[in-house]
Design a protein around this motif. Structure first.
Motif, PDB file in Angstrom:
ATOM      1  N   GLY A 296      -0.930   2.329  -1.325  1.00 38.21           N
ATOM      2  CA  GLY A 296      -2.053   3.198  -1.651  1.00 38.21           C
ATOM      3  C   GLY A 296      -2.519   3.123  -3.088  1.00 38.21           C
ATOM      4  N   TYR A 297      -1.974   2.171  -3.866  1.00 29.68           N
ATOM      5  CA  TYR A 297      -2.372   2.038  -5.261  1.00 29.68           C
ATOM      6  C   TYR A 297      -3.509   1.027  -5.397  1.00 29.68           C
ATOM      7  N   GLU A 298      -4.388   1.275  -6.365  1.00 24.88           N
ATOM      8  CA  GLU A 298      -5.483   0.361  -6.648  1.00 24.88           C
ATOM      9  C   GLU A 298      -4.926  -0.928  -7.253  1.00 24.88           C
ATOM     10  N   VAL A 299      -5.473  -2.066  -6.859  1.00 24.23           N
ATOM     11  CA  VAL A 299      -4.952  -3.364  -7.285  1.00 24.23           C
ATOM     12  C   VAL A 299      -5.845  -3.929  -8.382  1.00 24.23           C
ATOM     13  N   PHE A 300      -5.220  -4.337  -9.494  1.00 17.02           N
ATOM     14  CA  PHE A 300      -5.966  -4.938 -10.598  1.00 17.02           C
ATOM     15  C   PHE A 300      -6.039  -6.448 -10.422  1.00 17.02           C
ATOM     16  N   CYS A 301      -7.226  -6.991 -10.515  1.00 19.98           N
ATOM     17  CA  CYS A 301      -7.489  -8.435 -10.454  1.00 19.98           C
ATOM     18  C   CYS A 301      -6.816  -9.113  -9.250  1.00 19.98           C
ATOM     19  N   PRO A 302      -7.112  -8.678  -8.040  1.00 27.57           N
ATOM     20  CA  PRO A 302      -6.566  -9.400  -6.884  1.00 27.57           C
ATOM     21  C   PRO A 302      -7.199 -10.790  -6.786  1.00 27.57           C
TER      22      PRO A 302
END
Length: 201
Positions: free
Chosen positions: A65-71
């Protein structure tokens, strides 16, 4: 002297001492410390969400449920394969022709051109509830065995591959993970691929 950013004060003298082993002398006209009341207040909406080309820096939420940085997204035949837990390294060299000068010091350097970008992607394949991520391993293998250029989409790599985001995948590694079930780490090695048009008279 301290500098404030994002409501946090950093002591520049202490940082200098950590790097160089000693504190610098006092600089006339600059205060030794900054009082909390003097710190600039930066709003929560100051976070940068896109790169300079408008590409989103944050992706959809991960399995926790965490936002992903630079997928990282790799497009194969119009299908997007998303790898959220990744870090990207980029390397590039120049092609230089060197001519040594007889009886003179030094040489003549001619820059012929730039080599392709060498891109390394390291990441994790994480199964839900610590289950074996065989579906993600198959997805990674499907991307690798596709023997044509693929599109690499990422807010980070977009800065370097903005004109053409096609790459060739050269190498894939999945090292041994004894006693681990739900997580597999991987490495993909790539090079940028520029499509040239050749005209023959």
């Amino acid at each position: 002297m301290a500098i404030a950013t994002l409501n946090t004060a950093f002591d520049l003298k202490e940082l200098f001492e950590q790097v160089h082993g000693y504190k610098p002398a006092k600089i006339a006209g600059l205060p030794d410390t900054i009082q909390p009341a003097e710190l600039p207040q930066i709003g929560a909406n100051a976070r940068k969400t896109t790169n300079l080309y408008g590409q989103a820096l944050y992706g959809a939420a991960d399995t926790l449920g965490y936002e992903v940085f630079c997928p990282v997204t790799i497009e194969v035949d119009g299908v997007d394969y998303v790898f959220p837990y990744t870090v990207v390294g980029i390397r590039r060299a120049k092609t230089i022709v060197e001519e040594f000068m007889t009886e003179l010091d030094g040489d003549i350097n001619e820059i012929v051109g730039n080599r392709p970008y060498e891109i390394t992607i390291k990441g994790f394949l994480i199964g839900i509830n610590n289950q074996f991520p065989d579906d993600q391993i198959k997805m990674l293998n499907d991307v690798f065995v596709y023997n044509k250029p693929v599109r690499l989409k990422s807010a980070y790599t977009d800065i370097f591959l903005h004109d053409s985001d096609y790459v060739l995948i050269k190498d894939m590694q999945l090292p041994e993970k004894p006693k681990v079930i739900g997580v597999r780490d991987f490495t993909l090695a790539m090079k940028s691929d520029t499509i040239f048009t050749l005209y023959v008279d």
